[in-house]
Structure formats: C-alpha cells, structure tokens
Scaffold this motif. Structure first.
Motif, mmCIF file in Angstrom:
data_model
loop_
_atom_site.group_PDB
_atom_site.id
_atom_site.type_symbol
_atom_site.label_atom_id
_atom_site.label_comp_id
_atom_site.label_asym_id
_atom_site.label_seq_id
_atom_site.Cartn_x
_atom_site.Cartn_y
_atom_site.Cartn_z
ATOM 1 N N ARG A 51 0.841 -1.207 0.000
ATOM 2 C CA ARG A 51 0.000 0.000 0.000
ATOM 3 C C ARG A 51 0.871 1.249 0.000
ATOM 4 N N GLU A 52 1.949 1.218 0.770
ATOM 5 C CA GLU A 52 2.806 2.397 0.880
ATOM 6 C C GLU A 52 3.530 2.698 -0.421
ATOM 7 N N CYS A 54 2.880 1.647 -3.520
ATOM 8 C CA CYS A 54 1.958 1.953 -4.621
ATOM 9 C C CYS A 54 1.344 3.334 -4.445
ATOM 10 N N GLY A 55 1.145 3.754 -3.199
ATOM 11 C CA GLY A 55 0.618 5.084 -2.946
ATOM 12 C C GLY A 55 1.629 6.186 -3.202
ATOM 13 N N ARG A 56 2.915 5.883 -3.054
ATOM 14 C CA ARG A 56 3.957 6.899 -3.258
ATOM 15 C C ARG A 56 4.189 7.210 -4.736
ATOM 16 N N TRP A 57 4.189 6.168 -5.558
ATOM 17 C CA TRP A 57 4.608 6.350 -6.952
ATOM 18 C C TRP A 57 3.595 5.746 -7.930
ATOM 19 N N PRO A 58 2.322 6.131 -7.888
ATOM 20 C CA PRO A 58 1.314 5.454 -8.709
ATOM 21 C C PRO A 58 1.600 5.497 -10.205
ATOM 22 N N TYR A 80 2.761 1.357 -10.815
ATOM 23 C CA TYR A 80 2.412 1.019 -9.433
ATOM 24 C C TYR A 80 0.898 1.032 -9.240
ATOM 25 N N ALA A 81 0.203 1.911 -9.971
ATOM 26 C CA ALA A 81 -1.260 1.918 -9.901
ATOM 27 C C ALA A 81 -1.830 0.616 -10.455
ATOM 28 N N TRP A 84 -1.335 -2.089 -7.878
ATOM 29 C CA TRP A 84 -2.313 -2.002 -6.792
ATOM 30 C C TRP A 84 -3.677 -2.538 -7.239
ATOM 31 N N GLU A 85 -4.103 -2.177 -8.455
ATOM 32 C CA GLU A 85 -5.392 -2.645 -8.961
ATOM 33 C C GLU A 85 -5.429 -4.168 -9.028
#
Length: 573
Positions: A51-52, A54-58, A80-81, A84-85
């Motif tokens: 989560r961290e 993927c949230g930093r560098w989507p 990274y987005a 995450w998906e």
C-alpha cells in the motif's frame, strides 16, 4: 533480470568500521546498532508495504516484461497503480473464496508482474504467501504442496516445458474433472481453490484469471483493507522453502516484520528465494524503481533488455557473467546506462560501462534470516571491509560457538556461526522452535567462521565443507575465490577427499570456459601466487558443468561432488 532504479543506498543503517556495533570484551559476540536507530524503514507488514509503495509512486513503472524478447510486440508494462489494482483484485477473490487470517496460499510463478500481485494480494487478504520454486521437479512440488497445507494456489499456466495445471491434475486426478473453484482432494486436504494468473485458460477445477477475478467483484475494498489492518508485524508473513546441500526441502516461516525490514533495507534471480525477494523486489519497489524481467535467463536477450530499457543495475548469478560475456551481441551492446554495476565484475569491463561503484558483497545471511544478517553498505572502503562478510544488521547479534559444546569462542577463534535478531525466522514447518535454536534463542547455522576485534564477521563456508589437511583447516571458499580469477576458469569448487596420509586432500574441481585450454600445473601455479602452500590444491580435476549437481537454490551439492572427485582419483591411482 535488472532493476531499473533505486540502488544507491544499499545497506543503509548498518554500522561501518565498528562504529555502531559493539563487541563483547574477549568473546566472539558482536551486536548491530539498535533497531530503533535504523533509518528509512516504512510499513512492517507486507500488506502495508505494498500500500505504501503503490501510494507513493502510482504513475511510475514497476515492472516490464517482453514476452517475445526485446524486439517482440507483446510487452507487459505495469505502473504502481496497475500493481495495486491487480493486487486488490487478487485479494478480493481470495476473500470471496474463504481465505482467512494466516491462511497459506501457494504462488507458483516465474519472474513476471503477476508474481508481485499474487504475493501482495495474498498478504492484503490477510493470508500468508507461500512462493514455490519453479525449479522444483514434480516430486518436490508434491512434497511442498503436502507439507505447506496451502488452501489456494495461484499459478502461471506454462513455463518452458512445464504445464503447472497439468502437473497439479496429474498429482490429484480429480482436479481435471471437478467444477471450477471446487477442489476436493484427499492428497491435499486443505486445498480448495486454484487459479491461473497469466491467462484465462483453466483446467477442470483450476480457474482462469477472468473467472477467478469475477468471484471477488462484489467484495468491498473496505473489507479487504480492514483485514490488512488486523495483521501485525509479528504475525507470520511468508512461508519460503529452502533446499540446502542435503537436498531436503525445509519450510521456513518468517514474520511480516522480517520480510519488510529486508525489503526496505536493500534498495539495490527467482523471486521465490529470500535474497531475490528482498534485494530484487525491495531494491526496486522501495525506491519507486522498475523491474525489467526475464522469465528465464537468456544472455543475449538480457543485454538487449538492459540497452532498450536503460537499466542502471544488473542482478545476476555469478555464473551468468560469463554467459553475458560470451553472448554474440556483447561487444556491440550499448550498456552505458549501467551505473550501479560492481566495478570488480566482468560487466564493468565492457567498453561502454564506466562504473566506480562497489556492490555490498561483504555480507552473510540465509533464508532463516530472510537474506542478509551481516553486511557493509555499498561504497564502504576496501580497507574497512577487507575480506570480511560485514557487521550485524540493526538489532541483530552474531556469535561464534564451539560446534560441539555450544560455548562462545574467544574473540578471533574459529567456530560455528550462530545468529539471532529481528529477521530471524519464526521456525521450520513441523519442528518445535526449541529444536531449532539454542537456549538463548540463537540459530546455529552449521557455517564456520570467526569475528575479529573490529566486529567483522568472516564466513568460511559450511562446517562439513571445511577441509582438514595435514592438521590444518582449509576453507574452500578462499581457494575458489582465487582460482575463479584465473583466465579460462568458469566454475571452481574445491572439496576435500579422504587421504590416508593427510586426512583429506585439497582437490579443485574446475569447469573451463568453452574453448579454454587449461592444465593442472597452470592452475596450481596460479593458486600458489596467492595462497599458502598447504591451501594449494594437491589435485585439479576438470569436470563438465552437468557434473555439478545443484540444489533448488543453485548451490552445488558438495557431498555429491566430493564422491565424484574421490571416484575420479581412484580410477587414476
């Protein structure tokens, strides 16, 4: 395979030249800096980690895989987005299938983006990812599936000549005839579901990706995230399998904290090994970098990928350097993007490469410590690290003990390496912890070595590999380091062969480079320049690479090689 960004600070948080480490007076015990003092450590659960990052560098690319080689049209590029998906979709389907906290889920996948989303998806659902080596033959795959007790399997369909769906159905024939998502197995009584992660072609009860993903569409994202929040760093985080020199598969359970500490620590070969998990995945993702992947190693293709994707660092096994040099496109490849390539490796000698960087190779660790437990940071001066294998990582303690009594050895004396710290495993599958560690909680590694007055660890190889010749102890590691530098030598593995006079003969088994002409006298003369006389091999045997039997983690089985050498020498006696 190559990581495309983020390797400059490898080994951050480790004491250098004795600063930040403490050595007990007169004893072979050295401690790393307190864990609380280690910088740049983020989330300490695998779900929190993904989560961290993927949230930093989507928008950053996280993985690239050319399915048909560098010139082919089929290319997978994930940001990274995207990761995450796909991770969330995997987690939702596992939740829909009944995965609970601590449930083990097997992952059989080569180095491709779906490996990342599978492991991360299992963790996000609250489960324990269980990566399974694609090198395992059918018998070992069967053993791992049985002893792991996995409740679900996420697998690549085909890899080289292997079809994993067919292999699973062959082991449990009822799978081929069952309805999708409805596995009932007496052989694997915990296994309830299996899915293909790289396509929609299923087999019987094994679902294709689209069918598997559809199961989780109605699961709320909030429910998945709430599950992830219930996992704490001390909970079991990952189950890895290691086959050591004995070839017997061992299941090693590590906490979330252990895996995550190593992911954050090593901003820098199969992801299913702890070293590659920490140093390849962590080396890229912890700094927003991108993994340029190969499902299997092809030297010419690897060079093309480094050039095309402008990778700044290569991650390779030592024996692959020679294959890269021998590739037909080696001389013409533009490798000028390679910034973080160790200046002592063959690739640094390429005419387009200009590197002064030193990889943090003064290091020691194993799967039980989730890769390194001692290391010097990259860039540590040669006069500081010397020939050592580093100092303890933050929070870790290393001691040298008498192999028989377990008593701590005086400082500087040789013995067995024993370790403990925040990345030490929770235990082996099926083995009570008190049978794996000593009364103080140290893991006895069966490796030999010593600690010097500066707190540096010197690893000398497996205790049962140490050669006792003429009353002296000889470390094959030292001999092979010298011989591998001899022109024409591709692989060197030194073993001890029983001898009536000396106890053991020092015998070097060598695989020459293709076309190289080497002689026993030439090897001995080369070794004599840098080794004491009693360490120079008494005999040199030239063997074929296929003669070197290896474990699932590519370690040479020295017991088998020792027998081969003894048989060869007996034939010529």
């Amino acid at each position: 395979m190559s990581t495309a960004e983020g390797v400059a600070n490898a080994g951050a948080g480790v004491g250098v030249s004795g600063v930040g480490v403490s050595v007990e007076d007169g004893l072979s015990i050295v401690r790393g800096i307190p864990l609380a003092e280690e910088a740049e450590i983020g989330a300490l659960t695998l779900a929190g980690y993904i989560r961290e990052v993927c949230g930093r560098w989507p928008a950053n690319e996280v993985a690239v895989l050319h399915l048909d080689g560098p010139q082919g049209e089929r290319v997978i590029r994930w940001t990274y987005a995207d990761l995450w998906e796909r991770t969330l979709a995997t987690a939702k389907s596992l939740v829909a299938g009944g995965i609970g906290k601590g449930t083990r889920v097997g992952v059989i996948c080569s180095n491709r983006p779906e490996y990342l989303s599978s492991v991360s998806g299992v963790a996000l659902a609250g489960g324990v990812p269980t990566p399974i080596s694609t090198f395992f033959p059918l018998a070992e795959l069967d053993e791992v599936l049985r002893i792991s007790g996995v409740s679900a399997l996420l697998m690549e369909r085909r890899l080289l000549k292997k079809d994993y769906a067919e292999m699973l159905a062959g082991l449990e024939p009822g799978i081929a005839d069952a309805q999708p998502g409805a596995i009932v197995s007496e052989r694997y009584p915990f296994l309830r579901q299996a899915a293909i992660v790289d396509g929609d072609e299923g087999l019987g009860a094994i679902e294709g990706w689209s069918a598997f993903a559809a199961r989780g569409r109605d699961v709320p994202e909030a429910q998945v995230l709430a599950r992830a929040d219930q996992v704490v760093p001390s909970d079991p985080g990952i189950l890895l399998f290691s086959s050591g020199s004995t070839g017997k598969v061992k299941g090693i359970v590590s906490a979330n904290r252990a895996a995550c500490l190593q992911l954050w620590r090593w901003p820098a070969n199969g992801f299913f090994w702890s070293g590659n998990f920490g140093q390849c995945i962590g080396g890229a993702l912890s700094r927003g970098g991108c993994l340029v992947l190969q499902r299997w190693f092809d030297a010419a293709e690897a060079l093309e990928l480094m050039e095309r994707e402008k990778a700044p660092t290569p991650i390779a096994w030592p024996h692959q350097w020679a294959q890269l040099e021998a590739a037909p496109n080696y001389a013409t490849a533009d490798l000028s993007s390679l910034t973080y390539v160790d200046r002592l490796t063959p690739l640094a000698k390429h005419p387009t490469v200009h590197s002064t960087w030193r990889q943090p190779d003064a290091a020691y660790g194993n799967t039980e410590t989730f890769t390194l437990i001692s290391v010097f940071p990259s860039g540590t001066p040669e006069e500081v690290q010397g020939k050592s294998h580093g100092v303890p990582t933050a929070g870790s303690i290393i001691k040298i003990v008498d192999p028989l009594s377990g008593a701590t050895m005086p400082l500087g004396e040789r013995g067995e390496i024993a370790v403990k710290g925040p990345t030490l495993m929770l235990g082996y599958l099926g083995v009570p912890l008190d049978q794996s560690v000593d009364e103080e909680g140290f893991l006895r590694t069966s490796d030999g070595g010593y600690i010097d007055e500066r707190g540096r660890l010197f690893w000398e190889g497996r205790l049962n590999d140490i050669i006792k010749t003429g009353g002296a102890n000889v470390a094959p590691l030292e001999i092979d380091e010298v011989i591998r530098a001899c022109p024409g030598v591709k692989v060197s593995q030194t073993v001890g062969v029983p001898d009536d006079l000396l106890g053991e003969l020092v015998v070097a088994c060598i695989v020459p480079h293709e076309g190289a002409v080497l002689s026993e006298d030439e090897i001995k003369a080369f070794a004599k320049e840098k080794l004491a006389s009693y360490k120079v091999p008494r005999k040199v045997l030239f063997v074929a690479e296929e003669d070197l039997k290896t474990t699932g983690s590519a370690k040479i089985k020295t017991a088998d090689l020792r027998k081969l050498a003894a048989d060869r020498l007996a034939e010529t006696a």
